[in-house]
Each structure stands twice: as C-alpha cells, then as structure tokens.
Design an enzyme around this catalytic site. Structure first.
Site, mmCIF file in Angstrom:
data_model
loop_
_atom_site.group_PDB
_atom_site.id
_atom_site.type_symbol
_atom_site.label_atom_id
_atom_site.label_comp_id
_atom_site.label_asym_id
_atom_site.label_seq_id
_atom_site.Cartn_x
_atom_site.Cartn_y
_atom_site.Cartn_z
ATOM 1 N N LYS A 32 -25.804 34.509 -31.005
ATOM 2 C CA LYS A 32 -24.772 34.224 -30.000
ATOM 3 C C LYS A 32 -23.359 34.412 -30.552
ATOM 4 O O LYS A 32 -22.473 34.890 -29.838
ATOM 5 C CB LYS A 32 -24.930 32.805 -29.458
ATOM 6 C CG LYS A 32 -24.745 31.718 -30.505
ATOM 7 C CD LYS A 32 -24.784 30.333 -29.906
ATOM 8 C CE LYS A 32 -24.538 29.292 -30.978
ATOM 9 N NZ LYS A 32 -24.466 27.940 -30.443
ATOM 10 N N THR A 33 -23.140 34.051 -31.834
ATOM 11 C CA THR A 33 -21.804 34.218 -32.411
ATOM 12 C C THR A 33 -21.435 35.702 -32.474
ATOM 13 O O THR A 33 -20.290 36.085 -32.212
ATOM 14 C CB THR A 33 -21.736 33.592 -33.822
ATOM 15 O OG1 THR A 33 -22.116 32.223 -33.733
ATOM 16 C CG2 THR A 33 -20.337 33.688 -34.394
ATOM 17 N N ASP A 217 -18.530 27.679 -26.516
ATOM 18 C CA ASP A 217 -19.826 27.666 -27.193
ATOM 19 C C ASP A 217 -20.472 26.292 -27.039
ATOM 20 O O ASP A 217 -19.793 25.298 -26.767
ATOM 21 C CB ASP A 217 -19.609 27.993 -28.674
ATOM 22 C CG ASP A 217 -20.906 28.360 -29.381
ATOM 23 O OD1 ASP A 217 -21.933 28.527 -28.699
ATOM 24 O OD2 ASP A 217 -20.880 28.491 -30.621
ATOM 25 N N GLU A 218 -21.797 26.241 -27.202
ATOM 26 C CA GLU A 218 -22.558 24.979 -27.133
ATOM 27 C C GLU A 218 -22.270 24.225 -25.839
ATOM 28 O O GLU A 218 -22.063 23.002 -25.832
ATOM 29 C CB GLU A 218 -22.238 24.089 -28.352
ATOM 30 C CG GLU A 218 -22.491 24.742 -29.703
ATOM 31 C CD GLU A 218 -23.961 24.915 -30.037
ATOM 32 O OE1 GLU A 218 -24.807 24.550 -29.198
ATOM 33 O OE2 GLU A 218 -24.271 25.422 -31.130
ATOM 34 N N GLN A 248 -31.550 22.909 -26.317
ATOM 35 C CA GLN A 248 -30.960 22.282 -27.499
ATOM 36 C C GLN A 248 -29.949 21.197 -27.125
ATOM 37 O O GLN A 248 -29.088 20.839 -27.935
ATOM 38 C CB GLN A 248 -30.293 23.340 -28.380
ATOM 39 C CG GLN A 248 -31.272 24.346 -28.963
ATOM 40 C CD GLN A 248 -30.608 25.281 -29.959
ATOM 41 O OE1 GLN A 248 -30.230 24.882 -31.057
ATOM 42 N NE2 GLN A 248 -30.473 26.533 -29.575
ATOM 43 N N ARG A 600 -34.809 25.157 -37.005
ATOM 44 C CA ARG A 600 -33.956 25.249 -38.197
ATOM 45 C C ARG A 600 -34.663 26.047 -39.287
ATOM 46 O O ARG A 600 -34.028 26.523 -40.223
ATOM 47 C CB ARG A 600 -33.613 23.856 -38.758
ATOM 48 C CG ARG A 600 -32.848 22.894 -37.872
ATOM 49 C CD ARG A 600 -31.661 23.508 -37.218
ATOM 50 N NE ARG A 600 -32.017 24.020 -35.891
ATOM 51 C CZ ARG A 600 -31.273 24.866 -35.190
ATOM 52 N NH1 ARG A 600 -30.152 25.325 -35.680
ATOM 53 N NH2 ARG A 600 -31.667 25.277 -33.998
#
Length: 743
Positions: A32-33, A217-218, A248, A600
């Site tokens: 995504k970044t 973001d997020e 998430q 993770r």
C-alpha cells in the site's frame, strides 16, 4: 516517467485514479505504501503542486518512510505535507489557535501531566478519588472528545445520572484548567482542530484551498474526530483517497470506528473501490491460515490475500505442559535458529497482554538470549526525563501550572509544600497562573518582603524564556541543565539506579543535539512538539541484534521472518472479558487481532499454548483457544508435546521496559544473574572513528579527556573517556560527537 511500471494490475488502477473519492482496501503486505507514494508522484507529474497535497499516516515512522519514497520518485516530492494526524493538527494549531483563545506557545500534556491535573481537580471539588479515579475520569473524557462531545453537551445528556453528572462537571473543570494553563491534552489536538474549522469558516476554506488532494492511511483505525477532520478538509475538492483494511481494525477499545471504512461508499457516493489482495510479505501457508481465520467474521468486506511465493513451512502449533515449558520451547527454537545462522532480530514473540512477558523473559535470560521489550516504559515517561521536560515546558509556556509545580523545588531550593499551596491558592483566587503567583510572591505569601528563592526561580525561567527562540535547542538544554545541576541532583540521590538515570538525561541531551542538527527550526518549541508526538513504534531500531517481545497490538505495522504467537488459550486469547461479552463485534475484533498477528510473519509462524499457566499467583487450567479450530490442518503441523524437557521455573525481577541489546553491550541484568556472553562481539557496520585508546578527545560538555576503552556495542561503539574534573564517562560514538584533540 511511468509511475505504474512494475505494479500489479490493481495497484496500477489505484495510481491512475486521481479525481474523486477512492477507497483502497489494502490487505496486509499488499504494497500500500508503494501505491500511495506512486500515486502522489504521478499527481505531481501531472502538474499538481506538492504544496497542495497532504498525506496522513498514524505513525511518525510511516510518515518518514513515505516522505523519503516520494522524494526519491520525483523532484519536489519533499514539499508534500506528510505527517500523522496529530502532527498535522499541531502544525495547524500553532498557526491558528489564537482563534480559540489560546496562545501559540501552548503545551501538550502527556498522560502523567493529565493525571496530576485531574488529581488536583478531584481535590478542589472534593470528589472521592476511590470512586472517580483520575485514570477512569480521563478515559471517559477521552471517549467524549473522540466523539466530539463538549463538556456542555455531555452535561446536557446526563440528567438523572449522578455518576455521569459528576463526570460532566469534572470534564468541564478539566477543560477550564487546561485552557488556563494554555495546554492541550493529546485528544484535544484533533478535537480543537475540528472545533477551529467548524467555528471559523475562513480558516477551513484556507486549508481546503491549500489541500486539493487528501490521502489517509490506516483509515480503519480512525475515530469520529479524525473522520470529521478528513471530511471537512476534503469537502470542497472531494479528492480523497483512503487506504485501509477492515480486517486489521483492532483499536475499537480506544475509539476507532470500523464503520468509517465499511460505510465509505455511503459517505462518499460514487467512490471508486479497489482491492489490493496480492501479498508480498508472507508464504502461502501463512496467508491461507490468515484467510481461514478472518473468514469467520461477518462485519467485513470480502477479500482474500494471495501470493506468488511458495507454500513455505506449515504453521507450527505446540502445546506445552505449562507456561514455563512454553517459554522454554520458544527460547530453544530461537537459540537453534541463531545457531543455524539466522539473526536474532528476525524473531518476534507476541502475546495478548504485557503480563505474559515475565515467564518468557525468564527463559530468555536463562538461555543467554538478548532481547528487547517493545512498548515497555517509554523513554520520555521516565521520572528524570519528565523532570527535564517540565523545565522546558515551563520555559516555553509560563502558564503551564503542572510543569511549574513539578520543578519549583527540584533540584531542591528550600521551597516547601506549604509555600506551594499558598502560591496555588493565591493563583486560584486571583485567576492568574502559578508562575504569575510566584512573580507576585510577596502578595501570595502575605509578607511585605519578597522570597529570594522564588525570585531566583522566576528569573531563571524568564532568562531562558528569552533565549528559547535564539539559542539552538541542544546548546540551550545543555546549558540549562548545567545551571540547575540536574545531573548532580540525580547522582546525589544515592539510589542504586542513579547512574542509569543520569545516563538517561545525557541521552536526552544527545537527542536534543540530534534534533538541532536536522531540524529546519532547531529551537525549543519545535523540539517539544516532536517529543510530545513520539510513539513507541518510532523508537524501534530494526537493526538491534535482539529478538523482540511485544503485544499483538504493538506489532501492527511491523513484520518479521519468524513470529511466535504465545498464550493461545481461552481466557488469555481471546481474553476473559471478551468471552464474557455478548457482543459479537467484540469477539470479531479479537479475531482481527489474531489476523494481524498472523500476518506479521514472513516465513515461519509458531502458535503455542499451555495446559496450565501461572497468573495472579494462581495456577490456571485453560482450554486451547477457540481460534485453534479455525486453523486449517493441511496448512499447520502439531508438534510433539514432549518436544522439549520441562525446565525449572526460575524467579527473576521483572525487566519490563529494559533493553537487552546486541552482544557486547552493557547488560547489568545478565551480569547480576551470572550470565555471560559466549558469542564473539561483532564490530559495528558503517561506523568509523578517528581516535583510539590513549588518544585525547574533546567532548562539548566535559572538555578534553583521554580514551580508556573502546568496545563494540551492536550498531555502535561504546567509548570510555576519563576527564580530569568529571571522572570516567561512557558514550556511544555516534551520539557523543567526540573529536580528536590536536597534539
């Protein structure tokens, strides 16, 4: 330049969509970044001025990474406003907060400051602290601010509810005290920015015109206040791009509202929705397990992570006889992996609550495995650092009563509690600040003569206040601490940890010099702003050669080759309170937390649980977690229960918050318990020094000294220097800025 090159099809669509609302459902590890940065770079290449773009993240670490990537992609990319919610709002408030009746030099109170303030309010209003603990009241006030509920609105909805009425009065008094102190708490930062925009249409229009393109973001972690802020900023242009993953969303307990992302298309009709499902982080077995678990949730947007990577090792599941055996197993697996050439920092041990770390720490210490606890006692929350910061806050903002009261008699000046009480009472009666009362101490204390010690204190604060905007912060802090004798006061306490505490203050000074070297405006106010907004994840040094211990919540945003999920039992994960709740959304958030923990892991994932566990001094017998049934057997492997022998339980002091760093670094805890390093000490990489043992070097504070020892210490060298007037001091070479003295 083609900013869609080397992107997958869905990523390309996201980069090419530049106008109107856009929702990117970005699964874990889906790049995504990369998409956000390429999309912003493309906007600039199309003629959009970087000045007109804002990108909001949740951590300073993510903001730095995004800004660096944009700068590399396109000239001028560094002018894009990339920051966290709170950093962006503080930046706006520093310019505009006078519209709300505050001064631009406002303080930002941390949790400890807020609790001190609330304790004072409870005492003044004669409210029983046992019935209304400062923390519980502040939590309620925080929830109100997240929902943009003012004290008046809170009281208006409290009719007939005595507890709520009391909370409302405390909230009202708290906000009044904050304003009188020219201070904001952390929740105020966004709350007041929304208030600024809603009460001042010209200010809102100014920033709407400034930011024609807004990226967030997020987005699944946003609360009501953040949602409204973004809605206000993007209302004129409608060029809003939000990136998030409803799977998430794990912060409902602190105000995050998953509906913000689930209802995005309702809030922004005509929005484009793009799913990023290709994962570039984990093996296929790990992703299959993650998908299988999260599919059991109902409140979600359907998506399925996939990867072109190989299947990889199956997820390993281990049942231990006890929590001690579980910890021993984890330590043995890490020890074996390191023996096979894997670095320690490729391993992370996750748990549901911080209390679970003790048994794990015991075994890591016993087996001589360096580790670091992530999210323990934060550096800026240590007492000596709080004392140091209180001086800086009081100098920057004389109205900050909490900071002034903290330092008035530290280091000791012979100003007692009775004097402080009289000063505070006079300040309250005359509606002035505590510092104002100190300056009028003859009237405040009811004497015809002035108190010399109070006058000296006021002169000190005033003198440094005059230097705060002209003297760079490193030099400013170093000279201030020397004048007040802060380090000498710590050492004179004769506490066993005095040297460590003094070392923390030295490190704080080093951090100020680091800030001074990189900041555009290297002065006190800007330094305080950065310190106030630092988060746990910002302090993570991924180069530390130590395995990481952290809660699953803390692990969000991180990734490791090997992950251990421990305590996989009913009552532990999911937690006991979750099991008692009848609300399905509570259990769904717990499952999302598991999904975050699983994703993770890049290559290997272990899930461990114990038949018995010691908690709160009692042995508990728990069933395996209900989530265990949701893990596909074809993608997992159950290890033999007798895989390891049962170790003895050892009892050691809790080391929460300590750093057990790379081999070769100073490790008092291990030395106390007789554990010695066996591994050779590696030389730091990319660090060079131009002096050796026996050479004379110059330190900016202690003057000229002689190097007595140089030891590798992980990512740096530890230098021991003997000074004629100060004795032997130890420094990290990269921070100390030692220079070789000319002969």
């Amino acid at each position: 330049m083609d900013f869609t090159k080397n992107l997958n099809e869905m990523q390309k669509q996201a980069v090419l969509h530049t106008e109107g609302p856009l929702l990117l459902l970005a699964g874990a590890g889906s790049g995504k970044t990369r998409v956000l940065t390429h999309r912003i770079a493309r906007l600039i290449s199309m003629g959009v001025k970087p000045f007109n773009i804002i990108a909001i993240t949740f951590t300073n670490k993510a903001a730095r990474e995004m800004k660096e990537r944009i700068e590399k992609l396109i000239p001028g990319g560094g002018d894009v406003w990339v920051s966290t919610f709170h950093s962006a709002c503080v930046r706006i408030l520093r310019r505009e907060i006078t519209r709300l009746g505050y001064d631009q030099s406002f303080s930002i109170y941390d949790t400890d400051d807020c609790e001190r303030l609330m304790k004072n309010i409870l005492k003044e209003l004669d409210v029983n602290e046992k019935l209304y603990s400062p923390r519980s009241v502040l939590n309620e006030i925080g929830r109100a601010k997240d929902e943009l509920v003012t004290p008046r609105e809170y009281l208006e909805t409290s009719s007939g509810d005595i507890r709520r009425l009391t909370m409302g009065k405390l909230y009202e008094a708290y906000q009044k005290k904050l304003k009188n102190s020219n201070a904001l708490d952390f929740d105020d930062i966004i709350f007041k920015t929304v208030e600024l925009f809603t009460k001042n249409s010209d200010v809102l229009t100014k920033y709407q015109n400034r930011f024609n393109y807004v990226s967030v973001d997020e987005y699944q972690d946003t609360n009501r206040a953040q949602y409204e802020l973004i809605k206000l900023l993007s209302a004129a242009s409608r060029n809003l791009c939000v990136v998030g993953d409803d799977d998430q969303s794990i912060y409902g307990w602190r105000g995050a509202d998953i509906r913000n992302i689930l209802d995005f298309e309702k809030d922004y009709p005509g929005a484009k929705v793009i799913k990023l499902e290709q994962n570039y982080r984990s093996t296929n077995n790990i992703l299959t397990v993650a998908n299988a678990v999260i599919d059991n949730n109902f409140s979600r947007k359907p998506k399925k992570l996939w990867t072109e990577y190989e299947d990889g090792a199956p997820v390993k599941i281990y049942r231990a006889d006890s929590d001690t055996v579980e910890a021993y197993f984890v330590a043995e697996e890490i020890k074996q992996a390191v023996a096979n050439g894997e670095p320690l920092n490729s391993h992370a041990i996750l748990y549901r609550t911080n209390a679970q770390s003790r048994t794990l720490e015991e075994q890591l210490v016993r087996q001589n495995i360096p580790y670091r606890i992530f999210g323990g006692i934060r550096f800026y929350q240590r007492k000596e650092i709080k004392d140091a910061l209180a001086y800086l806050k009081a100098i920057n903002n004389n109205f900050d009563d909490i900071s002034v009261a903290r330092i008035l008699n530290y280091p000791k000046r012979g100003i007692g509690a009775a004097t402080l009480d009289k000063l505070a009472a006079y300040a309250a009666d005359t509606d002035i600040s505590l510092f104002g009362s100190i300056k009028h101490n003859d009237e405040a204390l009811g004497k015809n003569t002035r108190n010399g010690r109070l006058d000296e204190f006021a002169a000190l604060i005033g003198r440094y206040g005059g230097l705060a905007k002209t003297v760079p912060v490193g030099k400013f802090i170093s000279e201030l601490f020397d004048e007040i004798g802060l380090i000498s006061a710590i050492m004179s306490d004769n506490e066993t940890d005095a040297a460590d505490r003094a070392g923390n203050v030295e490190e704080f000074i080093n951090k100020a010099y680091e800030f001074e070297a990189k900041a555009e405006s290297p002065y006190l106010s800007e330094f305080l702003e950065e310190v106030a907004l630092v988060a746990d994840i910002d302090a993570l040094d991924e180069k530390d050669n130590a395995c990481m211990l952290m809660t699953m919540h803390s692990a969000k945003g991180l990734e490791f080759p090997t992950v251990f999920i421990t305590g996989f039992e009913e009552g532990v994960f999911p937690g006991f309170m979750t099991m008692l709740s009848s609300e399905e959304n509570i259990m769904e958030e717990e499952r999302r937390l598991l999904y975050v923990a699983i994703t993770r892991a890049k290559k290997r994932l272990y899930i461990t649980y114990a038949s018995e566990r010691m908690r709160r001094g009692e042995t508990e017998y728990n069933k395996p977690s209900r989530f265990l049934r949701e893990i596909p057997k074809k993608n997992s492997e159950s290890l033999n229960t007798d895989f390891v022998k049962k170790p003895e339980r050892i009892h050691t002091p809790s080391a929460s918050g300590r750093t057990f760093a790379a081999p070769g670094s100073r490790n008092e805890f291990l030395e106390i318990h007789g554990y010695k390093r066996n591994a050779a000490i590696p030389a730091p990489q990319n660090i060079s020094i131009d002096y050796g043992v026996g050479d004379s070097v110059i330190h900016q504070k202690y003057g000229t000294g002689v190097v007595r020892d140089i030891c590798p210490a992980g990512a740096d060298y530890e230098i021991s220097v003997e000074f004629p007037n100060s004795g032997t001091k130890k420094f990290m070479s990269n921070l100390a800025r030692l220079t070789k003295a000319e002969v």
